[in-house]
Scaffold this motif. Structure first.
Motif, mmCIF file in Angstrom:
data_model
loop_
_atom_site.group_PDB
_atom_site.id
_atom_site.type_symbol
_atom_site.label_atom_id
_atom_site.label_comp_id
_atom_site.label_asym_id
_atom_site.label_seq_id
_atom_site.Cartn_x
_atom_site.Cartn_y
_atom_site.Cartn_z
ATOM 1 N N CYS A 113 0.874 -1.195 -0.005
ATOM 2 C CA CYS A 113 0.098 0.024 0.074
ATOM 3 C C CYS A 113 0.843 1.193 0.192
ATOM 4 O O CYS A 113 1.889 1.304 0.891
ATOM 5 C CB CYS A 113 -0.983 0.026 1.325
ATOM 6 S SG CYS A 113 -2.161 -1.269 1.157
ATOM 7 N N TRP A 115 0.972 5.406 0.279
ATOM 8 C CA TRP A 115 0.269 6.772 0.641
ATOM 9 C C TRP A 115 0.666 7.901 -0.614
ATOM 10 O O TRP A 115 1.839 7.992 -0.720
ATOM 11 C CB TRP A 115 0.950 7.092 1.859
ATOM 12 C CG TRP A 115 0.406 8.357 2.356
ATOM 13 C CD1 TRP A 115 0.776 9.463 2.282
ATOM 14 C CD2 TRP A 115 -0.776 8.475 3.040
ATOM 15 N NE1 TRP A 115 0.125 10.498 2.912
ATOM 16 C CE2 TRP A 115 -0.791 9.889 3.363
ATOM 17 C CE3 TRP A 115 -1.848 7.566 3.423
ATOM 18 C CZ2 TRP A 115 -2.129 10.399 4.080
ATOM 19 C CZ3 TRP A 115 -2.783 7.988 4.345
ATOM 20 C CH2 TRP A 115 -3.141 9.358 4.295
ATOM 21 N N MET A 121 -4.508 6.168 0.209
ATOM 22 C CA MET A 121 -3.632 5.205 0.215
ATOM 23 C C MET A 121 -4.194 4.070 -0.710
ATOM 24 O O MET A 121 -5.401 3.850 -0.826
ATOM 25 C CB MET A 121 -3.587 4.609 1.610
ATOM 26 C CG MET A 121 -2.484 3.506 1.489
ATOM 27 S SD MET A 121 -2.153 2.875 3.071
ATOM 28 C CE MET A 121 -1.212 3.998 3.941
ATOM 29 N N GLU A 123 -3.596 0.337 -2.944
ATOM 30 C CA GLU A 123 -2.761 -1.183 -3.057
ATOM 31 C C GLU A 123 -2.233 -1.253 -4.378
ATOM 32 O O GLU A 123 -3.053 -1.283 -5.258
ATOM 33 C CB GLU A 123 -3.650 -2.091 -2.182
ATOM 34 C CG GLU A 123 -2.933 -3.480 -2.239
ATOM 35 C CD GLU A 123 -3.838 -4.639 -1.711
ATOM 36 O OE1 GLU A 123 -3.360 -5.807 -1.581
ATOM 37 O OE2 GLU A 123 -5.028 -4.237 -1.400
#
Length: 187
Positions: A113, A115, A121, A123
């Protein structure tokens, strides 16, 4: 009448170019302004340059802080990819909030993940994350190079403007002395 803004009208990324003044008398005639108005304009332009410089330096600091973060993220993703399939778990300490850390055991991670900022955020697979981070690193380094060039250009404009202010001021002092010396001999 020429305005101060259209004398030396070239610019770089919105930063107006300063023109070197060879002959102050001609410069003042072109502007159609007196010495005090010209000095006021040049001082204002100098302040504008200083404001732009502060903004560019802040951007430079931000980018210089961002590049090591991106490189760390790339290293973490590369480490996860290296450990993948070996059956060996990766023990990592990470910061949950300021001053609070936690330890995690990571086994065969297929995704990470990232940011992205603005409370977002996402994946990504490890390969996608590596591609994205490499692109971001490349863009950040390119932006930093452009910023360095902009700062150099800006510093040149500040120097030229400071020299112009000094030349106009000194010319005015010289003209006043000439008028003073001519004045007593006439009476």
């Amino acid at each position: 009448m020429a305005t101060p803004s259209n004398i030396g009208a070239t610019e770089r990324r919105g930063i107006p170019s300063a023109s070197f003044v060879e002959d102050v008398q001609t410069y003042l005639t072109q502007l159609g302004l007196d010495v005090n108005s010209t000095l006021a304009f040049l001082q204002e332009r100098l302040q504008q340059y200083k404001m732009v410089e502060m903004k560019l330096l802040a951007q430079q600091r931000d980018l210089q802080a961002k590049i090591p973060d991106i490189e760390k993220c790339l290293d973490v993703v590369a480490t996860l990819q290296a450990k993948k399939g070996t059956g060996e778990a990766l023990i990592a300490d990470f910061e949950m909030s300021e001053g609070i850390y936690s330890r995690a055991r990571i086994e065969d991670a297929d995704s990470v993940c990232l940011w992205l900022g603005a409370n977002v955020m996402l994946e990504y697979s490890c390969e996608e994350a590596t591609t994205l981070l490499e692109k971001n690193l490349e863009n950040a380094k390119a932006s930093l190079e452009v910023l360095f060039a902009d700062l150099q250009f800006l510093r040149d404009q500040v120097t030229i403007t400071q020299v112009t202010i000094a030349r106009v001021y000194n010319w005015d002092v010289h003209q006043r002395r000439i008028r003073q010396s001519a004045s007593p001999s006439d009476s």
